[in-house]
Design an enzyme around this catalytic site. Structure first.
Site, PDB file in Angstrom:
ATOM      1  CG  ASP A 198      -2.505   1.148   1.089  1.00 62.52           C
ATOM      2  OD1 ASP A 198      -2.555   1.509   0.216  1.00 62.52           O
ATOM      3  OD2 ASP A 198      -2.716   1.443   2.047  1.00 62.52           O
ATOM      4  CE  LYS A 201      -1.655   3.793  -4.448  1.00 65.12           C
ATOM      5  NZ  LYS A 201      -1.870   3.088  -2.553  1.00 65.12           N
ATOM      6  CG  ASP A 226      -5.894  -0.682   0.086  1.00 65.22           C
ATOM      7  OD1 ASP A 226      -6.879  -1.453  -1.353  1.00 65.22           O
ATOM      8  OD2 ASP A 226      -5.801  -0.036  -0.060  1.00 65.22           O
ATOM      9  CG  ASN A 227      -5.350   2.008  -2.770  1.00 66.96           C
ATOM     10  OD1 ASN A 227      -4.694   2.639  -1.715  1.00 66.96           O
ATOM     11  ND2 ASN A 227      -6.760   2.921  -2.817  1.00 66.96           N
ATOM     12  CD  GLU A 256      -8.638   3.966   0.470  1.00 70.60           C
ATOM     13  OE1 GLU A 256      -9.136   2.948  -0.547  1.00 70.60           O
ATOM     14  OE2 GLU A 256      -7.988   4.881  -0.344  1.00 70.60           O
TER      15      GLU A 256
END
Lengths: 274, 853
Positions: A198, A201, A226-227, A256
């Site tokens: 996380d 990116k 994540d993401n 989120e």
């Protein structure tokens, strides 16, 4: 004077483009506003409010969050810390933690996997660290990597506040691409059962390749990123499609603390080279 | 075996060998073309083969074989032919008496080979043996001929013996051929040779075997064997039957059989090719299929609709072009002869400006492209072509043809659409029919998969909610709210257009030269922009309603329909106002012209009486405003601005966006492709409606501007390619891909409505407003349709016009109409009762099934 000036500008505009044509653009404006409202709200909460508060309080966003959590939670109780975080992030300001909804998926995967060594890339301010540490079995160890000094200090405090000691959570303050190759030598790690990504990116793909290269991933090791849809890691996903080393799927959810922006977590299970 | 009978055969072999040498060389040459590098390998193989043969068969045979090998290798050296012959003769002496034996031995060996199926060695051998066999077969054929020629005078007994010998030889060759079957040429050769090769008993046996195999194939399904064994036996027996069935008939039958097999193969190939050819002949079929595989059938349905539209426009274009524009251009009076065919003096300076291309003024206005150019001469050219009549009939015919086509297509589609009820087996329908089998793109398949899962989730939720049914009020409220918002939008856009039209009228009164380009083109711009942006807003609003995408698409279509219709009718009302203005103007001009002519006449009279009539250049003659041409021009301009807007939107909204997203994604802080701007989706409803309304404008304006169908054909052609490209290059598949099997008739229904609504104003103007006095094919007449009466009176015999006048008598027409209404009512009621009967039968069927279960 200024009024004269504005009327002159308006007249000029009207001469150049007639007002009726300008009015015809109103539906477009409305469409854009309505369709992308979640993004505008997100932009407002995560950028404008943050800059405003930074100026008025003189503290960083993470420090403000820590202050809130410190005053609104019971020490030693991870649940209450997480709740306080969730409240602050959804009502006061915005921090991109993993959030409660995706957090539930994370909890479930951890319960199923019950890993003994867990690596977390990007602790930010400790929300996900606490979340993972809470779900770990007895005797498991979490290595948490954070690049930023100040964030790491806050993470340290939060983790201690939640009641986890050095045996459970080890915080490493260094960029991930420096730490991963040294994990085997410096921390005597043989194999990672679970990796949670996380951080930046852009670093997903190089770090995953570093992990593959270091040989820490064994058959059945799980990587959770994540993401991957928003802000998104397209290269990472493209690599997953091509390489064939993993059995993978995307858990679709929303971003989120926001309802309208689609996001997802990629769950990878390392299969090794067949 | 007697010596003398063998001698000629041996001699024959000599000659045969020479022949084979040449033949083989030729064959070899051919093969060389195919693969030169394999040559040496083959050579080696052959040598190996010969070695093996040597070791396996008798030494005599080996001796015989080797020189032959040499010969084939050096086949081109014809000079050495005699030498070789001599050698061969020597060897022949040595071998005399042996060949039959060796050949029979070889036959046995071949049979053995067949039985032992070691594939690797068999293949190797085959390669070697094929060469040899080719030789032998040709040799055999030759030998037969030679025999026939040489031994006519010989005794019958000898002949008999020879035949026997031959039989043996040829049976061996046959066995060989049974090994290889792909080579059709060889097979044909074989067919020629085989007939006499089998004795009656053998034939009988073969026949029995084939029959047995056939029976086996038929009864195989019932056999209690494992599947694998069944498959193996089936394949083997089928091969056997195929191989020997042809051998059963006599010579001709066999030939016929081979011929039949060949022809069936050819026929099948031809059929396949023909199918491909047929698909290639359907215009854009491959493109549409490709799009369908990427985007699902809803997007493809738009392109199919576009293609259909293109076909109709081609026919409209053919009618107007062939019967109106070309005759006038070829046979009518040329440009510059009469005032209506000349650019007036005042406009001459700007008649060739570049702006003519989109304004359609100047030379474009005074050409066959517009109504005003046509002359009211009753018959033109040596063909006595009735120009005004043709003009009128083409105008009516295009509309009638469009009605016919649209209604016929609708009826056909209505038959095709099933009568399945969607409500009763919701989950079964979803389970078994939700996949779109035409999808061939992984991403689309992903989307489809996701959409099916979500639809399942939603259906389950719906089912739960319908049991709970507490949220229904919220949904209803939201739907009403959405419709209210849409109505507000419609009202707003309608008012804006009204405002703009009023303003533009004010501008025209002021004189257009005082205003900017923006203000002059305000109406078109505003209409295009509203037509572009409002559907987006509707789309956003429709997310409130939470309909199934197919239903949502229909709602969306309905709303955009209302919007476009409003826009179009506002435009038409504005046009009507303008027509009235022009007619006022016309009256004044008409009065002025009479005075002008009078003054001209007076002037000449007062000058000198005998002077020739004054010739005035047609450009100087004052003329009326010609409202018909004005209407045509307005429509052409509207079409052009509409086309431009569409293309520019495509380039900016789709292409530029795609380029930006694609290339900025390398240096942006979030994923542009998956997240915020993303690529655009193909907007089916907007595009379909754009197409329909475009067609409506064509129908409306085609009477006053014969060039409109031509323009539209051009536009559709370009947009077919452009949109195909744009879809494939810069759009992504919709998130919820759905099948659009039922939506075609919806499009058609809308097209019909638009057709009706667009013919209304055209017919109104034709019927109520008198044509201009000095332009167009109907000038000088009171109404445009007077042309029919005129034709009836002057071109048909008197009795016909009498009959027509009787027939058009209200006393006859009214009962006829009444009869028609009654007939329609009767047909409708019968169809309703049939439908009811259908429903009843279906219910009964369900009952029966339930009882059975």
């Amino acid at each position: 004077m200024s009024i004269l000036y504005t009327t002159a500008v308006c007249c000029l505009c009207a001469r150049m483009v007639s007002p009726a044509i300008a009015l015809a653009f109103i539906p477009l404006l409305l469409t854009v506003l309505i369709r992308y409202r979640y993004f505008f709200v997100l932009f407002y909460r995560s950028a404008l409010v943050r800059i405003w508060k930074d100026c008025t309080t003189g503290l960083s966003r993470e420090e403000r969050a820590f202050q809130y959590v410190l005053t609104h939670s019971t020490p030693g109780d991870p649940d209450s810390i997480l709740d306080a975080f969730d409240f602050w992030c959804s009502k006061v300001e915005f921090i991109s933690n993993i959030g409660p909804k995706k957090g539930k998926i994370l909890d479930r995967l951890l319960m199923e996997q019950s890993p003994l060594t867990v690596l977390e890339l990007g602790a930010h301010c400790g929300y996900s660290t606490v979340r993972i540490a809470r779900a770990l079995p007895l005797g498991a160890r979490l290595y948490s990597i954070e690049m930023d000094q100040r964030n790491a200090a806050i993470t340290e405090k939060i983790v201690r506040l939640a009641g986890f000691d050095d045996n459970t959570v080890e915080l490493i303050v260094n960029p991930s691409d420096e730490v991963i190759p040294r994990l085997r030598t410096d921390y005597n790690l043989e194999r990672l059962d679970f990796v949670f990504m996380d951080h930046w990116k852009k670093c997903y793909l190089p770090d995953l390749q570093l992990l593959e290269g270091s040989g820490l991933l064994g058959k059945g090791s799980m990587v959770l990123a994540d993401n991957v849809l928003f802000p998104g890691a397209p290269k990472f996903l493209r690599y997953l499609r091509k390489c064939g080393l993993y059995e993978w799927k995307i858990h679709r959810a929303t971003l989120e603390y926001s309802t309208g922006i689609k996001d997802g977590m990629a769950e990878l299970i390392y299969q090794g080279i067949k | 075996m007697p010596q003398d009978s063998l001698i000629p055969s041996e001699n024959d072999t000599d000659i045969e060998l020479d022949f084979t040498g040449d033949d083989f060389q030729e064959g070899h040459e051919k093969k060389k073309h195919r693969g030169k590098r394999k040559e040496t390998d083959r050579e080696k193989e052959r040598r190996k083969n010969s070695r093996r043969k040597k070791s396996s068969s008798s030494t005599d045979r080996g001796n015989e074989f080797q020189p032959r090998q040499k010969k084939t290798e050096s086949g081109r050296r014809r000079s050495a032919k005699e030498e070789q012959e001599a050698k061969e003769g020597e060897r022949g002496d040595g071998d005399r008496g042996q060949p039959t034996r060796s050949k029979t031995a070889k036959t046995k060996k071949n049979i053995k080979n067949e039985k032992t199926k070691k594939i690797d060695t068999a293949e190797e051998r085959e390669a070697g043996e094929r060469n040899e066999k080719g030789k032998k077969k040709r040799g055999g054929a030759k030998r037969e001929k030679k025999d026939g020629r040489k031994h006519v005078a010989k005794k019958k007994t000898q002949e008999k013996k020879k035949k026997k010998h031959k039989k043996v030889v040829e049976s061996s060759s046959e066995q060989e051929t049974s090994e290889e079957d792909d080579d059709e040429e060889n097979a044909n050769d074989d067919e020629e040779v085989r007939p006499e090769s089998l004795s009656p008993e053998e034939l009988e046996k073969l026949k029995e075997a084939v029959d047995e195999k056939k029976k086996l194939i038929q009864s195989l399904r019932g056999k209690p064997w494992p599947m694998k064994k069944k498959l193996v036996t089936l394949r083997e027996s089928q091969e056997f039957v195929e191989k020997y069935e042809g051998a059963l008939g006599k010579g001709k039958g066999r030939k016929l059989y081979a011929y039949k097999v060949l022809m069936t193969k050819r026929w099948m190939k031809f059929q396949r090719d023909f199918e491909n050819f047929k698909t290639a002949c359907i215009p854009w079929e491959m493109k549409i299929k490709e799009i369908e595989s990427h985007f699902g059938s809803s997007v493809a349905s738009y392109f199919i609709f576009l293609r259909w539209m293109y076909g109709i426009n081609m026919i409209l274009f053919g009618l107007t072009f062939g019967l109106v524009m070309v005759p006038e251009a070829l046979m009518g009076r040329p440009y510059g002869t009469i005032p209506r065919k000349t650019v007036p003096r005042a406009e001459e300076a700007s008649a060739m400006d570049f702006a003519v291309l989109w304004d359609f003024k100047g030379y474009a206005q005074y050409s066959v492209l517009f109504y005003g150019y046509y002359n009211n001469q009753r018959a033109v050219g040596w063909l006595k072509f009735r120009m005004p009549l043709s003009y009128f009939l083409v105008g009516v015919g295009t509309v009638a043809y469009s009605y016919m086509v649209v209604i016929r297509t609708m009826a056909r589609n209505a038959n095709e659409s099933g009568v399945g009820d969607d409500n009763s087996f919701n989950f079964s329908w979803k389970m078994f029919t939700s996949w779109d089998y035409l999808i061939g793109n992984p991403e689309t398949a992903d989307n489809k998969f996701a959409s099916i899962t979500t639809s399942f989730k939603e259906a389950i939720l719906e089912e739960q909610e319908s049991r709970k049914d507490d949220n229904i009020h919220l949904t209803r409220f939201l739907r009403v709210l959405a419709n209210f918002l849409v109505l507000c939008c419609l009202a707003g856009s309608g008012y804006l257009i009204y405002f703009v039209v009023r303003r533009s009228q004010k501008f025209t009164l002021d004189g257009l030269e005082n205003h900017t380009w923006w203000e002059r083109n305000e109406v078109n711009m505003v209409m295009s922009l509203l037509g572009m942006f409002c559907p987006m807003l509707f789309d956003v609003i429709s997310t409130l309603e939470n309909y199934h995408p197919r239903v949502a698409l229909q709602w969306q279509l309905g709303r955009i329909f209302a919007l476009f219709l409003g826009n179009l009718y506002t435009f038409i009302i504005a046009l009507m106002d303008e027509i009235n203005l022009k007619r006022e103007e016309e009256k004044i001009v008409k009065f002025n012209i009479t005075t002008w002519e009078a003054s001209l006449f007076n002037g000449t009279v007062s000058g000198n009486v005998t002077a020739p009539p004054v010739t005035i250049h047609p450009a100087d003659v004052p003329r009326g405003p010609c409202w018909e041409t004005m209407v045509g021009q307005e429509f052409v301009r509207l079409i052009i601005s509409d086309t431009m807007t569409t293309y520019i939107t495509l380039l900016i909204g789709d292409f530029l966006r795609a380029v930006l997203v694609r290339f900025l994604n390398y240096c942006w802080c979030w994923d542009l492709e998956a997240g915020f701007p993303s690529y655009s989706e193909f907007d089916v409803s907007g595009n379909v409606l754009g197409l329909i309304f475009n067609q409506g404008m064509i129908w409306m304006g085609a009477f006053y501007a014969p060039c409109l169908p031509a323009l539209n054909v051009l536009r559709l052609h370009v947009s077919m390619y452009l949109q195909c490209w744009a879809v494939m290059c810069c759009n992504v598949p919709q998130e919820r891909v759905f099948k659009a099997s039922g939506s075609n008739n919806f499009y058609m229904a809308m097209l019909l409505v638009i057709l009706f609504l667009s013919t209304l104003p055209a017919i109104y103007t034709i019927v109520t407003i008198p044509p201009s006095f000095d332009c167009g094919p109907f000038s000088g007449k009171n109404r445009m349709f007077d042309v029919i009466q005129e034709t009836l009176e002057s071109d048909f015999p008197a009795w016909f016009s009498k009959v027509f006048s009787y027939a058009s008598n209200p006393g006859l027409v009214l009962p006829f109409i009444l009869l028609m209404v009654l007939a329609i009512y009767y047909l409708q009621s019968t169809s309703k009762s049939y439908k009811e009967a259908n429903v009843e039968l279906k219910k009964k069927l369900q009952m029966v099934i339930q009882k059975l279960l």
